[in-house]
Motif scaffolding. Structure first.
Motif, PDB file in Angstrom:
ATOM      1  N   LYS A  38       0.742  -1.337   0.110  1.00  0.00           N
ATOM      2  CA  LYS A  38      -0.079  -0.115  -0.029  1.00  0.00           C
ATOM      3  C   LYS A  38       0.913   1.321   0.017  1.00  0.00           C
ATOM      4  CE  LYS A  38      -4.238  -1.680   0.346  1.00  0.00           C
ATOM      5  NZ  LYS A  38      -5.389  -1.582  -0.307  1.00  0.00           N
ATOM      6  N   LEU A  39       1.953   1.297   0.455  1.00  0.00           N
ATOM      7  CA  LEU A  39       2.782   2.454   0.816  1.00  0.00           C
ATOM      8  C   LEU A  39       3.496   2.567  -0.327  1.00  0.00           C
ATOM      9  CD1 LEU A  39       3.931   2.250   4.670  1.00  0.00           C
ATOM     10  CD2 LEU A  39       2.143   3.467   3.547  1.00  0.00           C
ATOM     11  N   LEU A  40       4.217   1.620  -1.035  1.00  0.00           N
ATOM     12  CA  LEU A  40       4.739   1.532  -2.170  1.00  0.00           C
ATOM     13  C   LEU A  40       4.009   2.287  -3.534  1.00  0.00           C
ATOM     14  CD1 LEU A  40       7.108  -1.550  -2.207  1.00  0.00           C
ATOM     15  CD2 LEU A  40       7.692   0.940  -1.903  1.00  0.00           C
ATOM     16  N   LYS A  41       2.734   1.998  -3.283  1.00  0.00           N
ATOM     17  CA  LYS A  41       1.715   2.696  -4.321  1.00  0.00           C
ATOM     18  C   LYS A  41       1.522   4.099  -4.235  1.00  0.00           C
ATOM     19  CE  LYS A  41      -1.265  -1.298  -5.484  1.00  0.00           C
ATOM     20  NZ  LYS A  41      -1.034  -1.184  -6.774  1.00  0.00           N
ATOM     21  N   CYS A  42       1.664   4.585  -2.903  1.00  0.00           N
ATOM     22  CA  CYS A  42       1.576   6.064  -2.588  1.00  0.00           C
ATOM     23  C   CYS A  42       3.091   6.649  -3.118  1.00  0.00           C
ATOM     24  CB  CYS A  42       1.624   6.184  -0.862  1.00  0.00           C
ATOM     25  SG  CYS A  42       0.020   5.798  -0.234  1.00  0.00           S
ATOM     26  N   LYS A  43       4.192   5.760  -2.686  1.00  0.00           N
ATOM     27  CA  LYS A  43       5.581   6.277  -3.147  1.00  0.00           C
ATOM     28  C   LYS A  43       5.611   6.525  -4.764  1.00  0.00           C
ATOM     29  CE  LYS A  43      10.518   5.418  -2.600  1.00  0.00           C
ATOM     30  NZ  LYS A  43      10.520   6.595  -1.876  1.00  0.00           N
ATOM     31  N   LEU A 102       2.417   4.471  11.746  1.00  0.00           N
ATOM     32  CA  LEU A 102       1.394   3.479  11.295  1.00  0.00           C
ATOM     33  C   LEU A 102       1.882   2.192  11.968  1.00  0.00           C
ATOM     34  CD1 LEU A 102       1.096   3.698   7.654  1.00  0.00           C
ATOM     35  CD2 LEU A 102      -0.522   4.811   9.218  1.00  0.00           C
ATOM     36  N   ASP A 103       0.923   1.366  12.181  1.00  0.00           N
ATOM     37  CA  ASP A 103       1.434  -0.083  12.692  1.00  0.00           C
ATOM     38  C   ASP A 103       1.325  -0.965  11.504  1.00  0.00           C
ATOM     39  OD1 ASP A 103       0.909   0.494  15.362  1.00  0.00           O
ATOM     40  OD2 ASP A 103      -1.156  -0.472  15.342  1.00  0.00           O
ATOM     41  N   ASP A 104       1.851  -2.255  11.663  1.00  0.00           N
ATOM     42  CA  ASP A 104       2.176  -3.065  10.682  1.00  0.00           C
ATOM     43  C   ASP A 104       0.950  -3.729   9.896  1.00  0.00           C
ATOM     44  OD1 ASP A 104       1.317  -4.766  12.766  1.00  0.00           O
ATOM     45  OD2 ASP A 104       3.047  -6.060  12.987  1.00  0.00           O
ATOM     46  N   ASP A 105      -0.363  -3.205  10.748  1.00  0.00           N
ATOM     47  CA  ASP A 105      -1.432  -3.892   9.904  1.00  0.00           C
ATOM     48  C   ASP A 105      -2.319  -2.449   9.761  1.00  0.00           C
ATOM     49  OD1 ASP A 105      -2.139  -3.046  12.758  1.00  0.00           O
ATOM     50  OD2 ASP A 105      -3.228  -4.521  12.998  1.00  0.00           O
ATOM     51  N   SER A 106      -1.913  -1.437   9.463  1.00  0.00           N
ATOM     52  CA  SER A 106      -2.494  -0.154   9.014  1.00  0.00           C
ATOM     53  C   SER A 106      -1.944   0.588   8.089  1.00  0.00           C
ATOM     54  CB  SER A 106      -2.740   0.690  10.437  1.00  0.00           C
ATOM     55  OG  SER A 106      -1.451   1.435  10.564  1.00  0.00           O
ATOM     56  N   HIS A 107      -2.624   1.297   7.115  1.00  0.00           N
ATOM     57  CA  HIS A 107      -2.079   2.083   5.673  1.00  0.00           C
ATOM     58  C   HIS A 107      -2.982   3.092   5.453  1.00  0.00           C
ATOM     59  CE1 HIS A 107      -5.392  -0.575   3.950  1.00  0.00           C
ATOM     60  NE2 HIS A 107      -5.545   0.453   3.074  1.00  0.00           N
ATOM     61  N   ILE A 108      -2.579   3.936   4.858  1.00  0.00           N
ATOM     62  CA  ILE A 108      -3.152   5.342   4.323  1.00  0.00           C
ATOM     63  C   ILE A 108      -3.105   5.397   2.866  1.00  0.00           C
ATOM     64  CG2 ILE A 108      -2.692   6.517   6.457  1.00  0.00           C
ATOM     65  CD1 ILE A 108      -0.038   7.745   5.232  1.00  0.00           C
ATOM     66  N   GLU A 109      -3.694   6.442   2.203  1.00  0.00           N
ATOM     67  CA  GLU A 109      -3.760   6.927   0.728  1.00  0.00           C
ATOM     68  C   GLU A 109      -2.786   7.997   0.392  1.00  0.00           C
ATOM     69  OE1 GLU A 109      -4.794   4.456  -1.195  1.00  0.00           O
ATOM     70  OE2 GLU A 109      -5.718   3.076   0.035  1.00  0.00           O
ATOM     71  N   VAL A 110      -2.687   8.430  -0.408  1.00  0.00           N
ATOM     72  CA  VAL A 110      -2.064   9.450  -0.920  1.00  0.00           C
ATOM     73  C   VAL A 110      -2.502  10.741  -0.387  1.00  0.00           C
ATOM     74  CG1 VAL A 110      -1.413  10.925  -3.039  1.00  0.00           C
ATOM     75  CG2 VAL A 110      -1.069   8.285  -3.043  1.00  0.00           C
ATOM     76  N   SER A 111      -4.035  10.634  -0.546  1.00  0.00           N
ATOM     77  CA  SER A 111      -4.943  11.761  -0.233  1.00  0.00           C
ATOM     78  C   SER A 111      -4.605  12.330   1.387  1.00  0.00           C
ATOM     79  CB  SER A 111      -6.395  11.787  -0.419  1.00  0.00           C
ATOM     80  OG  SER A 111      -6.827  10.458   0.381  1.00  0.00           O
ATOM     81  N   ILE A 113      -1.655  11.836   3.232  1.00  0.00           N
ATOM     82  CA  ILE A 113      -0.363  12.456   2.879  1.00  0.00           C
ATOM     83  C   ILE A 113      -0.386  14.071   2.721  1.00  0.00           C
ATOM     84  CG2 ILE A 113       1.999  12.175   2.215  1.00  0.00           C
ATOM     85  CD1 ILE A 113       1.424   9.154   1.899  1.00  0.00           C
ATOM     86  N   LEU A 114      -1.081  13.798   1.401  1.00  0.00           N
ATOM     87  CA  LEU A 114      -1.116  15.332   0.846  1.00  0.00           C
ATOM     88  C   LEU A 114      -1.913  16.389   1.954  1.00  0.00           C
ATOM     89  CD1 LEU A 114      -2.231  14.462  -2.770  1.00  0.00           C
ATOM     90  CD2 LEU A 114       0.058  15.475  -2.040  1.00  0.00           C
ATOM     91  N   ARG A 115      -2.835  15.921   2.509  1.00  0.00           N
ATOM     92  CA  ARG A 115      -3.589  17.006   3.452  1.00  0.00           C
ATOM     93  C   ARG A 115      -2.638  17.045   4.885  1.00  0.00           C
ATOM     94  NH1 ARG A 115      -8.524  19.090   4.314  1.00  0.00           N
ATOM     95  NH2 ARG A 115      -9.145  19.169   6.198  1.00  0.00           N
ATOM     96  N   VAL A 116      -2.094  16.090   5.283  1.00  0.00           N
ATOM     97  CA  VAL A 116      -1.109  16.464   6.276  1.00  0.00           C
ATOM     98  C   VAL A 116       0.215  17.296   5.766  1.00  0.00           C
ATOM     99  CG1 VAL A 116       0.907  15.211   7.436  1.00  0.00           C
ATOM    100  CG2 VAL A 116      -1.364  14.149   7.232  1.00  0.00           C
ATOM    101  N   ILE A 117       0.681  17.238   4.769  1.00  0.00           N
ATOM    102  CA  ILE A 117       1.633  18.266   4.062  1.00  0.00           C
ATOM    103  C   ILE A 117       1.069  19.599   4.295  1.00  0.00           C
ATOM    104  CG2 ILE A 117       2.996  18.985   2.182  1.00  0.00           C
ATOM    105  CD1 ILE A 117       3.293  16.092   1.468  1.00  0.00           C
ATOM    106  N   ASP A 118      -0.103  19.763   3.712  1.00  0.00           N
ATOM    107  CA  ASP A 118      -0.719  21.023   3.819  1.00  0.00           C
ATOM    108  C   ASP A 118      -1.083  21.518   5.065  1.00  0.00           C
ATOM    109  OD1 ASP A 118      -2.133  23.402   1.735  1.00  0.00           O
ATOM    110  OD2 ASP A 118      -3.918  22.571   2.872  1.00  0.00           O
ATOM    111  N   SER A 119      -1.813  20.699   5.723  1.00  0.00           N
ATOM    112  CA  SER A 119      -1.888  21.258   7.138  1.00  0.00           C
ATOM    113  C   SER A 119      -0.758  21.773   7.961  1.00  0.00           C
ATOM    114  CB  SER A 119      -2.602  19.933   8.038  1.00  0.00           C
ATOM    115  OG  SER A 119      -3.809  19.731   7.369  1.00  0.00           O
TER     116      SER A 119
END
Length: 310
Positions: A38-43, A102-111, A113-119
């Protein structure tokens, strides 16, 4: 990829706010594989994204798998399980101005990450962003750490399987308290963040998927570390007359749970070992203690029985 999302990515990644994602692994090879994928897809969209996986001495092949993908992500392979202190090894080498945890059993999407950067770019007084946590079916996780309703607002704390924090704030705090091993490390960080004058905000548009939340686990560690670490925080920050009441309350709550699960010996051990690891006291003023109201409610037998603020 959507053209609008592509434009948003270009705008945000040019802001000079690099992000590091750090997650901790322990004997959950299947979940670790999913998280990495999941994270490599974000990358693929955020090329400067740094991904750091720390393995806590797994014996199920997780370390070998992470070695295989070490060309795509940074990996730290520990010889033994250090508990949440293992995270600190990843935090220390993180190159980002912002760390997403994150935990080893949690993930996020690109959106997210973008909102974190902006905030963080637009609000210098924000120290931590607490994510909305959902399970793999989309059901929201409800916990006293974060607000009960999904509106952008100030938050008492955050959930450890999904949040973002400024690295300079995290470093000043000392990262996670290594002695806690498990549980309440989020509370320790939340209190110190707010005492430094930074806000913790809950942003329901920042979402982490916790895929295995709700699965049955051995209650022994929860009973032991929740009791021990709660008492550490109580005696670290509260004046004696309040700490005594909270201690008695916490003992009643934890011992009742221990009896229910047939783990009374675990609770006794936790209390005994707390007595030999008594914390250095930093008693807070009444105004400062108001920042800890949810924690007080969790460790007040009166509020646990009669109050809606549980």
């Amino acid at each position: 990829m959507d053209i609008r999302l592509s434009m948003e990515i270009n705008a945000n990644t040019s802001s000079g706010v690099p992000v590091s994602i750090v997650f901790l692994n322990y004997n959950r090879l299947h979940e670790t594989r999913i998280t990495v994928e999941k994270l490599l897809k974000c990358k693929e969209y955020l090329h400067d994204l740094e991904i750091i996986a720390v393995d806590n001495g797994s014996i199920d092949g997780t370390g070998e798998y992470l070695s295989q993908v070490s060309g795509k992500i940074k990996t730290i392979l520990l010889e033994r399980n250090l508990g949440i202190a293992g995270y600190n090894k990843g935090f220390e080498i993180a190159g980002g101005d912002v760390i997403i945890v994150l935990d080893d059993d949690s993930h996020i999407e690109v959106s997210t990450i973008l909102r974190v950067i902006d905030s963080f770019k637009n609000a210098q007084d924000i120290g931590v962003i607490a994510f909305k946590i959902i399970d793999k079916t989309g059901l929201r996780l409800n916990t006293w750490h974060i607000p009960p309703d999904d509106t952008y607002q100030l938050s008492f704390a955050f959930v450890g399987c999904g949040f973002a924090i400024r690295k300079d704030v995290f470093r000043e705090i000392g990262f996670y308290p290594a002695s806690f091993f498990l549980y309440h490390n989020e509370i320790a960080v939340a209190v110190k963040t707010r005492l430094l004058g930074y806000k913790i905000v809950y942003d329901p548009l920042c979402v982490a998927v916790h895929r295995t939340e709700g699965q049955p686990r051995d209650p022994s560690r929860r009973i032991y570390y929740t009791l021990k670490n709660s008492l550490v925080l109580i005696w670290m920050y509260y004046p004696s007359y309040i700490a005594i009441y909270m201690t008695l309350s916490r003992i009643m709550i934890s011992f009742s749970l221990a009896v229910f699960h047939g783990k009374l010996g675990i609770a006794i051990k936790a209390f005994w070992e707390f007595l030999f690891s008594f914390p250095k006291r930093t008693i807070l003023s009444r105004k400062e203690r108001m920042l800890l109201i949810p924690f007080f409610y969790q460790n007040s037998i009166f509020h646990r029985i009669f109050s809606k603020n549980k």
